[in-house]
Design a protein around this motif. Structure first.
Motif, mmCIF file in Angstrom:
data_model
loop_
_atom_site.group_PDB
_atom_site.id
_atom_site.type_symbol
_atom_site.label_atom_id
_atom_site.label_comp_id
_atom_site.label_asym_id
_atom_site.label_seq_id
_atom_site.Cartn_x
_atom_site.Cartn_y
_atom_site.Cartn_z
ATOM 1 N N ASP A 1 35.120 25.086 9.867
ATOM 2 C CA ASP A 1 35.772 23.968 8.967
ATOM 3 C C ASP A 1 37.082 23.615 10.455
ATOM 4 N N GLU A 2 36.938 22.243 9.880
ATOM 5 C CA GLU A 2 37.769 20.455 10.863
ATOM 6 C C GLU A 2 38.917 20.642 9.867
ATOM 7 N N LEU A 3 39.565 20.877 10.695
ATOM 8 C CA LEU A 3 41.382 20.468 9.915
ATOM 9 C C LEU A 3 42.021 19.092 10.564
ATOM 10 N N ILE A 4 42.830 18.518 10.403
ATOM 11 C CA ILE A 4 43.590 17.355 11.567
ATOM 12 C C ILE A 4 45.199 17.188 10.132
ATOM 13 N N ALA A 5 45.967 17.242 11.469
ATOM 14 C CA ALA A 5 47.649 17.038 10.540
ATOM 15 C C ALA A 5 47.862 15.766 11.260
ATOM 16 N N THR A 6 48.826 14.847 10.614
ATOM 17 C CA THR A 6 49.397 14.049 10.064
ATOM 18 C C THR A 6 50.429 13.729 10.527
ATOM 19 N N VAL A 7 51.407 12.996 10.826
ATOM 20 C CA VAL A 7 52.899 12.721 11.221
ATOM 21 C C VAL A 7 52.945 11.727 10.455
ATOM 22 N N TYR B 1 45.239 17.773 6.869
ATOM 23 C CA TYR B 1 43.537 17.790 5.544
ATOM 24 C C TYR B 1 42.460 18.236 5.792
ATOM 25 N N ALA B 2 41.221 18.313 5.313
ATOM 26 C CA ALA B 2 40.577 18.763 6.083
ATOM 27 C C ALA B 2 39.268 17.685 6.638
ATOM 28 N N SER B 3 38.705 17.454 7.501
ATOM 29 C CA SER B 3 38.365 16.380 8.410
ATOM 30 C C SER B 3 37.177 16.029 8.121
ATOM 31 N N ASP B 4 36.096 16.804 6.827
ATOM 32 C CA ASP B 4 35.146 16.402 7.653
ATOM 33 C C ASP B 4 33.744 14.877 7.412
ATOM 34 N N TRP C 1 53.144 28.218 6.931
ATOM 35 C CA TRP C 1 51.453 29.542 6.581
ATOM 36 C C TRP C 1 50.852 29.312 5.654
ATOM 37 N N TYR C 2 49.810 28.896 5.559
ATOM 38 C CA TYR C 2 48.586 28.542 5.066
ATOM 39 C C TYR C 2 47.798 29.875 5.355
ATOM 40 N N GLY C 3 46.962 30.580 4.015
ATOM 41 C CA GLY C 3 46.000 31.467 4.236
ATOM 42 C C GLY C 3 44.242 30.873 3.727
ATOM 43 N N PRO C 4 43.361 31.508 4.380
ATOM 44 C CA PRO C 4 41.905 30.916 4.082
ATOM 45 C C PRO C 4 41.608 31.235 2.959
ATOM 46 N N ILE C 5 42.339 30.773 1.952
ATOM 47 C CA ILE C 5 42.081 29.889 0.350
ATOM 48 C C ILE C 5 42.409 27.901 0.509
ATOM 49 N N LEU C 6 43.250 28.401 1.998
ATOM 50 C CA LEU C 6 43.454 26.712 1.901
ATOM 51 C C LEU C 6 42.126 26.328 3.132
ATOM 52 N N LEU C 7 42.059 27.322 3.774
ATOM 53 C CA LEU C 7 42.376 26.266 5.391
ATOM 54 C C LEU C 7 40.903 26.457 5.312
ATOM 55 N N ASP C 8 40.186 27.458 4.574
ATOM 56 C CA ASP C 8 38.415 27.602 4.866
ATOM 57 C C ASP C 8 38.439 26.529 3.476
ATOM 58 N N GLU C 9 37.807 25.367 4.770
ATOM 59 C CA GLU C 9 37.483 23.930 3.587
ATOM 60 C C GLU C 9 35.940 24.020 3.517
ATOM 61 N N ASP C 10 35.552 24.468 4.372
ATOM 62 C CA ASP C 10 33.517 24.992 4.152
ATOM 63 C C ASP C 10 33.309 25.812 4.204
ATOM 64 N N ARG C 11 32.674 26.663 2.851
ATOM 65 C CA ARG C 11 32.648 27.804 3.103
ATOM 66 C C ARG C 11 31.422 27.923 3.819
#
Length: 105
Positions: A65-71, A20-23, A51-61
């Protein structure tokens, strides 16, 4: 967690990870594939790899960027079964193309 409880979770097969993006709150980005699941005397060990690139991970142009993973996993041994959820904590970085976080350097 006991080994038998871990095996019940593994046998059920309801285990997932999401990124998730976590803004402000959480914005779903993608699911992350399960690559390893182990039950042993020390309990549960799981690993997710993607494996994820900047198209997905660059969520704050033009911003950090702030990301969080949830299991999430379903535990059939708890009160007739219930979902358990675990968060990674927030990862902060700049994942825009051409930065150290884009995986290209």
């Amino acid at each position: 967690m006991s080994q038998s409880r871990c095996e019940a979770i593994r046998d059920r097969g309801d285990v997932e990870a999401r990124l998730y993006a976590s803004d402000s709150g959480r914005t779903y980005l993608t699911s992350v594939p399960l690559s390893w699941f182990h039950c042993g005397p020390d309990g549960l060990g799981i690993e997710f790899v993607g494996w994820y690139g900047p198209i997905l991970l660059d969520e704050d142009r033009n911003d950090e960027d702030e990301l969080i993973a949830t299991v999430r996993l379903f535990d059939p041994t708890r009160n007739g079964g219930r979902w358990l959820e675990f968060d990674s904590g927030v990862w902060k970085g700049e994942f825009a193309r051409g930065t150290a976080g884009d995986g290209r350097r």
